[in-house]
Design a protein around this motif. Structure first.
Motif, PDB file in Angstrom:
ATOM      1  N   VAL A  76       0.855  -1.185   0.000  1.00 12.13           N
ATOM      2  CA  VAL A  76       0.000   0.000   0.000  1.00 12.13           C
ATOM      3  C   VAL A  76       0.890   1.232   0.000  1.00 12.13           C
ATOM      4  O   VAL A  76       1.724   1.396   0.905  1.00 12.13           O
ATOM      5  CB  VAL A  76      -0.932   0.006   1.227  1.00 12.13           C
ATOM      6  N   PRO A  77       0.760   2.084  -0.979  1.00  9.83           N
ATOM      7  CA  PRO A  77       1.593   3.292  -1.013  1.00  9.83           C
ATOM      8  C   PRO A  77       1.258   4.228   0.144  1.00  9.83           C
ATOM      9  O   PRO A  77       0.167   4.165   0.729  1.00  9.83           O
ATOM     10  CB  PRO A  77       1.244   3.924  -2.364  1.00  9.83           C
ATOM     11  N   TYR A  78       2.212   5.074   0.465  1.00 13.44           N
ATOM     12  CA  TYR A  78       2.012   6.008   1.582  1.00 13.44           C
ATOM     13  C   TYR A  78       0.901   7.003   1.263  1.00 13.44           C
ATOM     14  O   TYR A  78       0.130   7.380   2.148  1.00 13.44           O
ATOM     15  CB  TYR A  78       3.315   6.747   1.877  1.00 13.44           C
ATOM     16  N   TYR A  79       0.834   7.408   0.000  1.00 15.12           N
ATOM     17  CA  TYR A  79      -0.170   8.399  -0.395  1.00 15.12           C
ATOM     18  C   TYR A  79      -1.040   7.827  -1.500  1.00 15.12           C
ATOM     19  O   TYR A  79      -0.538   7.252  -2.467  1.00 15.12           O
ATOM     20  CB  TYR A  79       0.501   9.684  -0.877  1.00 15.12           C
ATOM     21  N   VAL A  80      -2.347   7.935  -1.347  1.00 20.91           N
ATOM     22  CA  VAL A  80      -3.323   7.468  -2.334  1.00 20.91           C
ATOM     23  C   VAL A  80      -4.122   8.683  -2.793  1.00 20.91           C
ATOM     24  O   VAL A  80      -4.804   9.336  -1.991  1.00 20.91           O
ATOM     25  CB  VAL A  80      -4.271   6.402  -1.741  1.00 20.91           C
ATOM     26  N   ASP A  81      -4.044   8.985  -4.075  1.00 22.45           N
ATOM     27  CA  ASP A  81      -4.785  10.143  -4.584  1.00 22.45           C
ATOM     28  C   ASP A  81      -6.203   9.728  -4.960  1.00 22.45           C
ATOM     29  O   ASP A  81      -6.606   8.561  -4.806  1.00 22.45           O
ATOM     30  CB  ASP A  81      -4.052  10.760  -5.773  1.00 22.45           C
ATOM     31  N   GLU A  82      -6.965  10.676  -5.479  1.00 21.85           N
ATOM     32  CA  GLU A  82      -8.375  10.406  -5.784  1.00 21.85           C
ATOM     33  C   GLU A  82      -8.531   9.394  -6.912  1.00 21.85           C
ATOM     34  O   GLU A  82      -9.449   8.566  -6.886  1.00 21.85           O
ATOM     35  CB  GLU A  82      -9.089  11.716  -6.137  1.00 21.85           C
ATOM     36  N   ARG A 122      -6.130   3.561   3.432  1.00 16.37           N
ATOM     37  CA  ARG A 122      -5.020   4.511   3.422  1.00 16.37           C
ATOM     38  C   ARG A 122      -5.490   5.900   2.961  1.00 16.37           C
ATOM     39  O   ARG A 122      -5.071   6.924   3.503  1.00 16.37           O
ATOM     40  CB  ARG A 122      -3.909   3.983   2.513  1.00 16.37           C
ATOM     41  N   TYR A 123      -6.367   5.918   1.964  1.00 18.89           N
ATOM     42  CA  TYR A 123      -6.909   7.199   1.477  1.00 18.89           C
ATOM     43  C   TYR A 123      -7.672   7.915   2.581  1.00 18.89           C
ATOM     44  O   TYR A 123      -7.531   9.132   2.771  1.00 18.89           O
ATOM     45  CB  TYR A 123      -7.814   6.932   0.278  1.00 18.89           C
ATOM     46  N   LEU A 124      -8.467   7.156   3.335  1.00 21.18           N
ATOM     47  CA  LEU A 124      -9.247   7.772   4.404  1.00 21.18           C
ATOM     48  C   LEU A 124      -8.361   8.174   5.576  1.00 21.18           C
ATOM     49  O   LEU A 124      -8.637   9.178   6.256  1.00 21.18           O
ATOM     50  CB  LEU A 124     -10.337   6.792   4.876  1.00 21.18           C
ATOM     51  N   GLU A 125      -7.287   7.415   5.826  1.00 19.81           N
ATOM     52  CA  GLU A 125      -6.351   7.771   6.899  1.00 19.81           C
ATOM     53  C   GLU A 125      -5.694   9.123   6.650  1.00 19.81           C
ATOM     54  O   GLU A 125      -5.414   9.880   7.583  1.00 19.81           O
ATOM     55  CB  GLU A 125      -5.271   6.697   7.041  1.00 19.81           C
ATOM     56  N   LYS A 126      -5.434   9.407   5.381  1.00 15.75           N
ATOM     57  CA  LYS A 126      -4.778  10.667   5.010  1.00 15.75           C
ATOM     58  C   LYS A 126      -5.783  11.788   4.790  1.00 15.75           C
ATOM     59  O   LYS A 126      -5.524  12.753   4.057  1.00 15.75           O
ATOM     60  CB  LYS A 126      -3.939  10.462   3.753  1.00 15.75           C
ATOM     61  N   SER A 127      -6.971  11.638   5.409  1.00 18.68           N
ATOM     62  CA  SER A 127      -8.017  12.680   5.354  1.00 18.68           C
ATOM     63  C   SER A 127      -8.523  12.923   3.939  1.00 18.68           C
ATOM     64  O   SER A 127      -8.854  14.054   3.554  1.00 18.68           O
ATOM     65  CB  SER A 127      -7.500  14.002   5.959  1.00 18.68           C
ATOM     66  N   GLY A 128      -8.591  11.849   3.142  1.00 17.22           N
ATOM     67  CA  GLY A 128      -9.151  11.976   1.797  1.00 17.22           C
ATOM     68  C   GLY A 128     -10.651  12.205   1.856  1.00 17.22           C
ATOM     69  O   GLY A 128     -11.348  11.712   2.756  1.00 17.22           O
TER      70      GLY A 128
END
Length: 320
Positions: free
Chosen positions: A104-110, A127-133
């Protein structure tokens, strides 16, 4: 010795021999030799793999060509042992190593988030939701991740998105909601999940189609039945005035037609063209009857077709 020969032949060929009163063994010409030769060939091909499964090495009695000999009781025992080990080898299932966990990459874009919703990849979504996506982010077509997951029928993804605050009533450019997408995808579990989270079964898209219209057109009987039981308007009209019954008749959804009739659908409601589902049925029957009555056995004789007949032919071919 005679009984020994008899038992050897029965064990090898799986067939019993007839023994006359004089004590002579009778068998068809060449049958015993053929069966023994076939058995030797099969054991020779498998004895190398089978030997690896045995506890002790075996002394194989082979001829110059490498074929197993069957001359003594010991040879027969070796053959039976080889057959048992071969059966054990067949029972052993090769265990495939578990798939390597997806990184799983550190950053997941839209874009990756939308793709993960379509492909049922929960780790990427987490991961997307963890990074406040933004769980309600949409693409150029205004489709959200929830739209995509509902269309594909990914129940776990839909559940996670709803827990994260995804809006069921978000509409894409065709004004379709997640409930429309669930009916289009045909997942009854997803549809039930959305309705339990206050999803609306009476919402309309740009064609003024309800989720029941969509379920009927796509032929998803379970979704249509669930919507009817939940209280969906069974006689709702879309932009062209068609009810779900119009769609069911036009697309030959016989099981859905029966469902709608049993729950009070009106087959006489007219659409914007002034036609009811019953009119469409009678028109189709009339056109088919006219085609059959004008049918000529002589293929060279042209048959005149009316526009109604031509439309019926197109309708039948499209429905097939």
């Amino acid at each position: 010795m005679m009984m020994g020969i008899l038992r050897v032949q029965e064990l090898v060929s799986s067939k019993k021999c007839e023994v006359k009163e004089s004590g002579d063994v009778q068998y068809s010409e060449g049958e015993y030799e053929t069966s023994v030769s076939q058995e030797k060939q099969e054991d020779l091909r498998s004895h190398k793999d089978s030997l690896a499964d045995t506890d002790a090495p075996m002394n194989l009695n082979v001829d110059k060509s490498g074929h197993l000999r069957l001359e003594t009781i010991d040879d027969l025992q070796i053959m039976l042992q080889l057959r048992k080990s071969r059966k054990r080898a067949r029972r052993v299932q090769v265990r495939k190593p578990p798939p390597a966990p997806e990184t799983v990459p550190y950053y997941v874009d839209e874009v990756d988030f939308f793709k993960a919703c379509e492909e049922n990849k929960l780790p990427l979504i987490e991961r997307y939701l963890e990074k406040s996506g933004d769980v309600n982010a949409c693409d150029n077509f205004r489709r959200t991740g929830l739209h995509r997951a509902c269309t594909q029928g990914h129940v776990d993804v839909v559940k996670r998105l709803l827990e994260a605050g995804a809006s069921i009533e978000n509409k894409d450019k065709l004004d379709a909601t997640a409930v429309h997408c669930a009916c289009r995808g045909g997942s009854m579990l997803v549809l039930d999940l959305l309705l339990n989270h206050d999803g609306s079964f009476s919402t309309r898209d740009k064609l003024c189609s309800t989720p029941l219209h969509v379920a009927v057109r796509t032929g998803h009987y379970e979704c249509a039945e669930h919507l009817v039981h939940c209280g969906a308007d069974i006689n709702a009209k879309d932009r062209e005035g068609d009810t779900p019954m119009h769609d069911a008749v036009r697309l030959n959804r016989f099981k859905i037609i029966q469902l709608l009739l049993l729950h009070g659908a009106n087959p006489k409601l007219k659409n914007c063209e002034g036609k009811s589902p019953l009119d469409s049925t009678l028109e189709w029957q009339s056109g088919a009857k006219s085609i059959l009555s004008n049918f000529k056995d002589d293929a060279k004789t042209p048959v005149k077709s009316s526009p109604v007949q031509f439309n019926c032919i197109l309708h039948v071919s499209n429905s097939e």
